[in-house]
Design an enzyme around this catalytic site. Structure first.
Site, PDB file in Angstrom:
ATOM      1  N   ASN A  23      33.797  19.448  66.160  1.00  0.00           N
ATOM      2  CA  ASN A  23      34.230  20.654  66.867  1.00  0.00           C
ATOM      3  C   ASN A  23      35.702  20.484  67.242  1.00  0.00           C
ATOM      4  O   ASN A  23      36.071  19.534  67.935  1.00  0.00           O
ATOM      5  CB  ASN A  23      33.351  20.824  68.119  1.00  0.00           C
ATOM      6  N   HIS A  26      39.135  21.926  71.082  1.00  0.00           N
ATOM      7  CA  HIS A  26      40.052  21.464  72.119  1.00  0.00           C
ATOM      8  C   HIS A  26      41.420  21.052  71.606  1.00  0.00           C
ATOM      9  O   HIS A  26      42.336  20.812  72.389  1.00  0.00           O
ATOM     10  CB  HIS A  26      39.370  20.414  72.994  1.00  0.00           C
ATOM     11  N   HIS A  59      34.398  27.488  68.019  1.00  0.00           N
ATOM     12  CA  HIS A  59      33.804  28.522  68.883  1.00  0.00           C
ATOM     13  C   HIS A  59      34.873  29.554  69.205  1.00  0.00           C
ATOM     14  O   HIS A  59      35.829  29.255  69.925  1.00  0.00           O
ATOM     15  CB  HIS A  59      33.290  27.848  70.158  1.00  0.00           C
ATOM     16  N   GLU A  86      30.707  29.214  65.929  1.00  0.00           N
ATOM     17  CA  GLU A  86      29.946  29.415  67.173  1.00  0.00           C
ATOM     18  C   GLU A  86      30.331  30.750  67.762  1.00  0.00           C
ATOM     19  O   GLU A  86      31.523  31.055  67.899  1.00  0.00           O
ATOM     20  CB  GLU A  86      30.278  28.315  68.172  1.00  0.00           C
ATOM     21  N   GLU A 167      19.973  24.121  67.463  1.00  0.00           N
ATOM     22  CA  GLU A 167      20.745  22.976  67.959  1.00  0.00           C
ATOM     23  C   GLU A 167      20.311  22.741  69.400  1.00  0.00           C
ATOM     24  O   GLU A 167      20.363  23.651  70.229  1.00  0.00           O
ATOM     25  CB  GLU A 167      22.248  23.263  67.880  1.00  0.00           C
TER      26      GLU A 167
HETATM   27  N1  PXP Z   1      27.472  22.195  69.949  1.00  0.00           N
HETATM   28  C1  PXP Z   1      27.668  23.385  70.551  1.00  0.00           C
HETATM   29  C2  PXP Z   1      26.733  24.502  70.234  1.00  0.00           C
HETATM   30  C3  PXP Z   1      28.747  23.569  71.448  1.00  0.00           C
HETATM   31  O1  PXP Z   1      28.916  24.750  72.049  1.00  0.00           O
HETATM   32  C4  PXP Z   1      29.635  22.496  71.664  1.00  0.00           C
HETATM   33  C5  PXP Z   1      30.835  22.616  72.559  1.00  0.00           C
HETATM   34  O2  PXP Z   1      31.057  23.714  73.143  1.00  0.00           O
HETATM   35  C6  PXP Z   1      29.405  21.299  71.004  1.00  0.00           C
HETATM   36  C7  PXP Z   1      28.314  21.162  70.163  1.00  0.00           C
HETATM   37  C8  PXP Z   1      30.313  20.123  71.173  1.00  0.00           C
HETATM   38  O3  PXP Z   1      30.329  19.677  72.477  1.00  0.00           O
HETATM   39  P1  PXP Z   1      31.413  18.647  72.942  1.00  0.00           P
HETATM   40  O4  PXP Z   1      32.748  19.293  72.760  1.00  0.00           O
HETATM   41  O5  PXP Z   1      31.070  18.415  74.367  1.00  0.00           O
HETATM   42  O6  PXP Z   1      31.256  17.430  72.085  1.00  0.00           O
END
Ligand code: PXP
Length: 268
Positions: A23, A26, A59, A86, A167
């Site tokens: 992901n 960030h 996302h 997302e 998920e």
């Molecule tokens: N899976 C989903 C559906 C998420 O919304 C997120 C983060 O928003 C993640 C995985 C990844 O989470 P993280 O950034 O805390 O690793």
């Protein structure tokens, strides 16, 4: 342009499969702190791919606090691995998904005031609102995934909605570790394992994610019902110190070690 990689096939019954989705939200958070083009989340996605990511997750929030519409267009054009988009269950996001045609769309609950996705989608209560949306995504050949709590009611709701993937939210499990509450941590691990199996029994492909770190990933990777982990925030933070490729490679190594020893245990 279509994703170049073959989308993952039906791996529900293959416990040796554990994909890593990265992901990159960030990277965009840091970029947006200054409003310019740096750092570029698409560059991060390409590096992640090189480091062994099986997929990229992004996302597009309704408030566009990190990923933007343009990022999604560029990811769609430039990456070779599947894109997991997302999205909140809104008509605006549905239109974008139908236009961009990502490999998968993961429907998440979204509240403007939250810092991150704080809990799973209540797919059971929202059936009537979600049904037309999941149907349209399916008809467009987009793999629907629902981000839910590890709970049988939610698994049943996913089946009713015709979602092939769920998920499971690992937030409570990870928070317990951070709080040093090892009793809750173990209880949550057991719950994740039971619900991964319950998902498999229902014919669902089961993924997990949220808040995973080097410290918390191995017990989750050892749960043979999971086929994919999605990890972002921790890896982006770690990348500041060791670089993105190294941080991803280490996560991958830890996942593989845990999965291999769980497989050996299961067959011995
Ligand atoms: N899976 C989903 C559906 C998420 O919304 C997120 C983060 O928003 C993640 C995985 C990844 O989470 P993280 O950034 O805390 O690793």
């Amino acid at each position: 342009m279509a994703n170049k990689a073959n989308p993952p096939g039906n791996s529900v019954n293959d416990a040796s499969v554990l994909r890593l989705g990265i992901n990159i939200d960030h990277v965009a958070t840091v970029r947006n702190a200054r409003g310019g083009p740096h750092p570029d989340p698409v560059r991060a996605a390409l590096l992640a791919e090189k480091a062994g990511a099986d997929g990229i997750t992004a996302h597009l929030r309704e408030d566009r606090r990190h990923i933007t519409d343009r990022d999604i267009e560029r990811l769609r054009r430039d990456i070779s691995v599947p894109l997991n988009f997302e999205m909140a269950a809104t008509s605006e996001m549905l239109d974008i998904a139908l236009r961009e045609k990502p490999h998968a769309a993961c429907i998440v609950p979204e509240k403007r005031e939250e810092r991150t996705t704080e809990g799973g989608l209540d797919a059971a209560s929202a059936h009537n609102r979600l049904a037309p949306l999941t149907r349209q995504l399916r008809e467009a050949d987009i793999r629907v995934s629902l981000f839910i709590e590890a709970d049988e009611t939610q698994l049943d709701a996913a089946v009713l909605l015709g979602a092939p993937v769920v998920e499971l939210h690992t937030g409570t499990y990870c928070d317990a570790f951070l709080a040093g509450d090892m009793e809750t941590f173990e209880r949550e691990r057991v719950r994740l394992e039971a619900m991964a199996n319950a998902g498999l029994e229902r014919g669902l492909e089961v993924h997990a994610g949220h808040g995973l770190t080097y410290d918390t990933v191995q017990p989750v990777a050892a749960i043979l019902g999971f086929r994919e982990l999605n990890i972002g925030h921790f890896l982006m933070g770690e990348a500041l110190f060791v670089g993105l490729e190294q941080s991803i490679a280490k996560m991958r190594r830890l996942m593989e070690q845990a999965r291999q020893s769980a497989l050996q245990k299961a067959t011995s």
